[in-house]
Design a protein around this motif. Sequence first.
Motif, PDB file in Angstrom:
ATOM      1  N   HIS A 390     -22.473 -44.049  13.031  1.00 43.23           N
ATOM      2  CA  HIS A 390     -23.905 -44.311  12.829  1.00 43.23           C
ATOM      3  C   HIS A 390     -24.751 -43.182  13.426  1.00 43.23           C
ATOM      4  O   HIS A 390     -25.642 -43.422  14.234  1.00 43.23           O
ATOM      5  CB  HIS A 390     -24.300 -45.644  13.463  1.00 43.23           C
ATOM      6  CG  HIS A 390     -23.526 -46.812  12.956  1.00 43.23           C
ATOM      7  ND1 HIS A 390     -23.467 -47.156  11.626  1.00 43.23           N
ATOM      8  CD2 HIS A 390     -22.742 -47.718  13.601  1.00 43.23           C
ATOM      9  CE1 HIS A 390     -22.707 -48.227  11.465  1.00 43.23           C
ATOM     10  NE2 HIS A 390     -22.251 -48.580  12.644  1.00 43.23           N
ATOM     11  N   THR A 391     -24.460 -41.957  13.036  1.00 44.31           N
ATOM     12  CA  THR A 391     -25.261 -40.823  13.489  1.00 44.31           C
ATOM     13  C   THR A 391     -26.042 -40.235  12.318  1.00 44.31           C
ATOM     14  O   THR A 391     -25.762 -40.522  11.151  1.00 44.31           O
ATOM     15  CB  THR A 391     -24.372 -39.726  14.108  1.00 44.31           C
ATOM     16  OG1 THR A 391     -23.321 -39.392  13.190  1.00 44.31           O
ATOM     17  CG2 THR A 391     -23.770 -40.191  15.417  1.00 44.31           C
ATOM     18  N   TRP A 392     -27.015 -39.406  12.654  1.00 42.78           N
ATOM     19  CA  TRP A 392     -27.839 -38.772  11.639  1.00 42.78           C
ATOM     20  C   TRP A 392     -26.954 -37.887  10.752  1.00 42.78           C
ATOM     21  O   TRP A 392     -26.218 -37.045  11.250  1.00 42.78           O
ATOM     22  CB  TRP A 392     -28.920 -37.936  12.322  1.00 42.78           C
ATOM     23  CG  TRP A 392     -29.880 -37.270  11.385  1.00 42.78           C
ATOM     24  CD1 TRP A 392     -29.962 -35.937  11.117  1.00 42.78           C
ATOM     25  CD2 TRP A 392     -30.888 -37.894  10.588  1.00 42.78           C
ATOM     26  NE1 TRP A 392     -30.958 -35.691  10.205  1.00 42.78           N
ATOM     27  CE2 TRP A 392     -31.551 -36.888   9.857  1.00 42.78           C
ATOM     28  CE3 TRP A 392     -31.287 -39.225  10.420  1.00 42.78           C
ATOM     29  CZ2 TRP A 392     -32.595 -37.151   8.984  1.00 42.78           C
ATOM     30  CZ3 TRP A 392     -32.333 -39.496   9.545  1.00 42.78           C
ATOM     31  CH2 TRP A 392     -32.984 -38.466   8.844  1.00 42.78           C
ATOM     32  N   PRO A 393     -26.995 -38.070   9.429  1.00 45.51           N
ATOM     33  CA  PRO A 393     -26.028 -37.390   8.559  1.00 45.51           C
ATOM     34  C   PRO A 393     -26.367 -35.950   8.195  1.00 45.51           C
ATOM     35  O   PRO A 393     -25.606 -35.310   7.472  1.00 45.51           O
ATOM     36  CB  PRO A 393     -26.025 -38.281   7.307  1.00 45.51           C
ATOM     37  CG  PRO A 393     -27.383 -38.891   7.273  1.00 45.51           C
ATOM     38  CD  PRO A 393     -27.797 -39.069   8.706  1.00 45.51           C
ATOM     39  N   TYR A 394     -27.504 -35.425   8.680  1.00 44.80           N
ATOM     40  CA  TYR A 394     -27.926 -34.072   8.284  1.00 44.80           C
ATOM     41  C   TYR A 394     -28.066 -33.184   9.509  1.00 44.80           C
ATOM     42  O   TYR A 394     -28.220 -33.654  10.625  1.00 44.80           O
ATOM     43  CB  TYR A 394     -29.238 -34.135   7.497  1.00 44.80           C
ATOM     44  CG  TYR A 394     -29.180 -35.123   6.360  1.00 44.80           C
ATOM     45  CD1 TYR A 394     -28.430 -34.847   5.215  1.00 44.80           C
ATOM     46  CD2 TYR A 394     -29.849 -36.343   6.441  1.00 44.80           C
ATOM     47  CE1 TYR A 394     -28.355 -35.752   4.178  1.00 44.80           C
ATOM     48  CE2 TYR A 394     -29.775 -37.263   5.400  1.00 44.80           C
ATOM     49  CZ  TYR A 394     -29.020 -36.970   4.277  1.00 44.80           C
ATOM     50  OH  TYR A 394     -28.933 -37.876   3.268  1.00 44.80           O
ATOM     51  N   ARG A 395     -28.056 -31.894   9.285  1.00 43.15           N
ATOM     52  CA  ARG A 395     -28.092 -30.937  10.390  1.00 43.15           C
ATOM     53  C   ARG A 395     -29.525 -30.479  10.662  1.00 43.15           C
ATOM     54  O   ARG A 395     -30.384 -30.480   9.788  1.00 43.15           O
ATOM     55  CB  ARG A 395     -27.227 -29.723  10.092  1.00 43.15           C
ATOM     56  CG  ARG A 395     -27.639 -28.936   8.858  1.00 43.15           C
ATOM     57  CD  ARG A 395     -26.794 -27.689   8.677  1.00 43.15           C
ATOM     58  NE  ARG A 395     -27.037 -26.709   9.737  1.00 43.15           N
ATOM     59  CZ  ARG A 395     -26.464 -25.524   9.756  1.00 43.15           C
ATOM     60  NH1 ARG A 395     -25.605 -25.165   8.807  1.00 43.15           N
ATOM     61  NH2 ARG A 395     -26.739 -24.667  10.714  1.00 43.15           N
ATOM     62  N   HIS A 396     -29.730 -30.066  11.919  1.00 44.86           N
ATOM     63  CA  HIS A 396     -30.981 -29.430  12.325  1.00 44.86           C
ATOM     64  C   HIS A 396     -30.765 -27.924  12.393  1.00 44.86           C
ATOM     65  O   HIS A 396     -29.661 -27.448  12.648  1.00 44.86           O
ATOM     66  CB  HIS A 396     -31.424 -29.931  13.704  1.00 44.86           C
ATOM     67  CG  HIS A 396     -32.155 -31.225  13.673  1.00 44.86           C
ATOM     68  ND1 HIS A 396     -33.517 -31.314  13.538  1.00 44.86           N
ATOM     69  CD2 HIS A 396     -31.707 -32.496  13.764  1.00 44.86           C
ATOM     70  CE1 HIS A 396     -33.889 -32.587  13.558  1.00 44.86           C
ATOM     71  NE2 HIS A 396     -32.806 -33.318  13.704  1.00 44.86           N
ATOM     72  N   GLY A 397     -31.823 -27.177  12.216  1.00 39.15           N
ATOM     73  CA  GLY A 397     -31.749 -25.730  12.380  1.00 39.15           C
ATOM     74  C   GLY A 397     -31.151 -25.032  11.174  1.00 39.15           C
ATOM     75  O   GLY A 397     -30.840 -25.616  10.144  1.00 39.15           O
ATOM     76  N   GLY A 398     -31.006 -23.726  11.314  1.00 40.21           N
ATOM     77  CA  GLY A 398     -30.478 -22.883  10.242  1.00 40.21           C
ATOM     78  C   GLY A 398     -31.263 -21.588  10.162  1.00 40.21           C
ATOM     79  O   GLY A 398     -32.448 -21.539  10.506  1.00 40.21           O
ATOM     80  N   PHE A 399     -30.618 -20.516   9.710  1.00 38.45           N
ATOM     81  CA  PHE A 399     -31.235 -19.197   9.631  1.00 38.45           C
ATOM     82  C   PHE A 399     -31.752 -18.800  11.018  1.00 38.45           C
ATOM     83  O   PHE A 399     -30.990 -18.644  11.941  1.00 38.45           O
ATOM     84  CB  PHE A 399     -32.345 -19.183   8.580  1.00 38.45           C
ATOM     85  CG  PHE A 399     -31.841 -19.472   7.194  1.00 38.45           C
ATOM     86  CD1 PHE A 399     -31.136 -18.515   6.481  1.00 38.45           C
ATOM     87  CD2 PHE A 399     -32.044 -20.712   6.613  1.00 38.45           C
ATOM     88  CE1 PHE A 399     -30.643 -18.782   5.217  1.00 38.45           C
ATOM     89  CE2 PHE A 399     -31.559 -20.980   5.361  1.00 38.45           C
ATOM     90  CZ  PHE A 399     -30.852 -20.021   4.645  1.00 38.45           C
ATOM     91  N   THR A 400     -33.064 -18.663  11.195  1.00 37.70           N
ATOM     92  CA  THR A 400     -33.617 -18.252  12.503  1.00 37.70           C
ATOM     93  C   THR A 400     -34.037 -19.452  13.341  1.00 37.70           C
ATOM     94  O   THR A 400     -34.534 -19.281  14.450  1.00 37.70           O
ATOM     95  CB  THR A 400     -34.843 -17.339  12.290  1.00 37.70           C
ATOM     96  OG1 THR A 400     -35.836 -18.054  11.525  1.00 37.70           O
ATOM     97  CG2 THR A 400     -34.438 -16.071  11.553  1.00 37.70           C
ATOM     98  N   SER A 401     -33.877 -20.647  12.825  1.00 35.27           N
ATOM     99  CA  SER A 401     -34.300 -21.854  13.537  1.00 35.27           C
ATOM    100  C   SER A 401     -33.126 -22.454  14.299  1.00 35.27           C
ATOM    101  O   SER A 401     -32.059 -22.695  13.728  1.00 35.27           O
ATOM    102  CB  SER A 401     -34.853 -22.880  12.538  1.00 35.27           C
ATOM    103  OG  SER A 401     -35.164 -24.092  13.194  1.00 35.27           O
ATOM    104  N   ARG A 402     -33.305 -22.662  15.618  1.00 37.31           N
ATOM    105  CA  ARG A 402     -32.252 -23.243  16.447  1.00 37.31           C
ATOM    106  C   ARG A 402     -32.281 -24.763  16.332  1.00 37.31           C
ATOM    107  O   ARG A 402     -33.326 -25.386  16.283  1.00 37.31           O
ATOM    108  CB  ARG A 402     -32.437 -22.822  17.897  1.00 37.31           C
ATOM    109  CG  ARG A 402     -32.269 -21.325  18.095  1.00 37.31           C
ATOM    110  CD  ARG A 402     -32.626 -20.905  19.499  1.00 37.31           C
ATOM    111  NE  ARG A 402     -31.749 -21.497  20.501  1.00 37.31           N
ATOM    112  CZ  ARG A 402     -31.821 -21.231  21.797  1.00 37.31           C
ATOM    113  NH1 ARG A 402     -32.733 -20.384  22.238  1.00 37.31           N
ATOM    114  NH2 ARG A 402     -31.003 -21.803  22.648  1.00 37.31           N
TER     115      ARG A 402
END
Length: 451
Positions: A390-402
Amino acid sequence: MDKQKKTKKILTLAERAAAFAKYRQRLKSVKQKFKEEGWEIMDQKRINPQLTKESTTTDPYIIFASRERLNLVDIFLMFVSDDLVQKMIESCGEIKFSNQKHLHITQKKVYQLLAILIYVYGQNGKGENEKNPQQKAFNHALSHFRDLFGFVNVLGENSIQLLYTHLLFKPDHEILLSANFCSFVASLGEMVVGDEKLFFFSGKSAFTRRVDSKPDKVGFWHYELMGKLDNDLPFLLQIKTHHTLASAGETTHVSDITKSWANLIVSKLSFDTVLVVDAYYLDQASRELFHSLGVKFLCGLSKHRFARWVDFLETEIHRPGDWIATYNEKENELLIGAFDMNVQLGKRYCLSNAFNLKKDKPHVGRVPAYDEYKVGFSLCDNFNQLLHNHTWPYRHGGFTSRGEFGSISDFVLSCVLLNTFHSYISIHKISKNNFVFQDFCETLSYDLFAY
């Protein structure tokens, strides 16, 4: 050129006899020091250690502070309180759209964002074969709430994306969140269990650790203190994210974590509650702390911290199922060595001041203290397994965003949701099989959006 194979030296009879004599002398010395410290080996057939209870009214489970039959949103808002929401708003700073227009954040907008996130949690789908699956999940959630509440009453897509990126549960908020969890509880029950969860994250961060013995190998190390509800489900009492900021000379000390756990037991006056932790948390200083505070403990032992004790115990257990129990009357401590039936676990050692010696034959197959120790950690294993599901299924950040703080925020919100879910079905005596997580998320998201 091939390396020469090392051949094992074959000892002569005289050398073998000398080595064995040296081993027996060392073993005799270890036993003598062990006895001088006040340890006596227990008769397994006549003595049966039992958990000590000072009060006959102590409940084995967590008792909530409120006796009211609270609804989902009431419980959630006790955890994510007004002052916590205000801290989240203050910590995200100024937020601007691409046209430089400022986004003014209100508590109502925060609740809308959380409602949308919770609704997406309940859908539990990544859409890996789709382009921009997270954006499509948000759009689906926005359409859902617009159908229910009207288009003008729901935030726009750009506002939701900005809030999702900036409005986060951060490590600085964990003290207040833990206090909110604990204020919901009147008494802690028979035991609380301190453990940790390594939550996968492979990006750059001062908060990440690499631990090859953990399933995720690398990620955020979250300290957890867990209690048990009357439906046998876990309830998270405290959470703390480990961090090391070398440039600022800051780090999370394990001694501060164990002290916080012990102080909670004292503050709740739950002196029958046993604090269960593994060998990572017990050293001589924490042992003395527990005794000084009057806190009962059941802890694993590591060989490098308690070498003399472990040296003695391991000579007395030779095959799966073997165990030895020793008692120190002066310190009121029980010391256990056990060879687990699971040969992959091997030899394990425990120390506790939470048992008294009952003149009775133990049940066949029971290993005093060690069995209670394993039961305690099954509670944390259960919670962490539920987190995986039951965790968030999508990622945070990417490219220049941490994405570090976004990932930490995802973990914290997952913990809040599990606590809310477990508390609700405990309060309302609902079978955990009759109220699934998706239904819970949809109900809570609707109530929170309407709040």
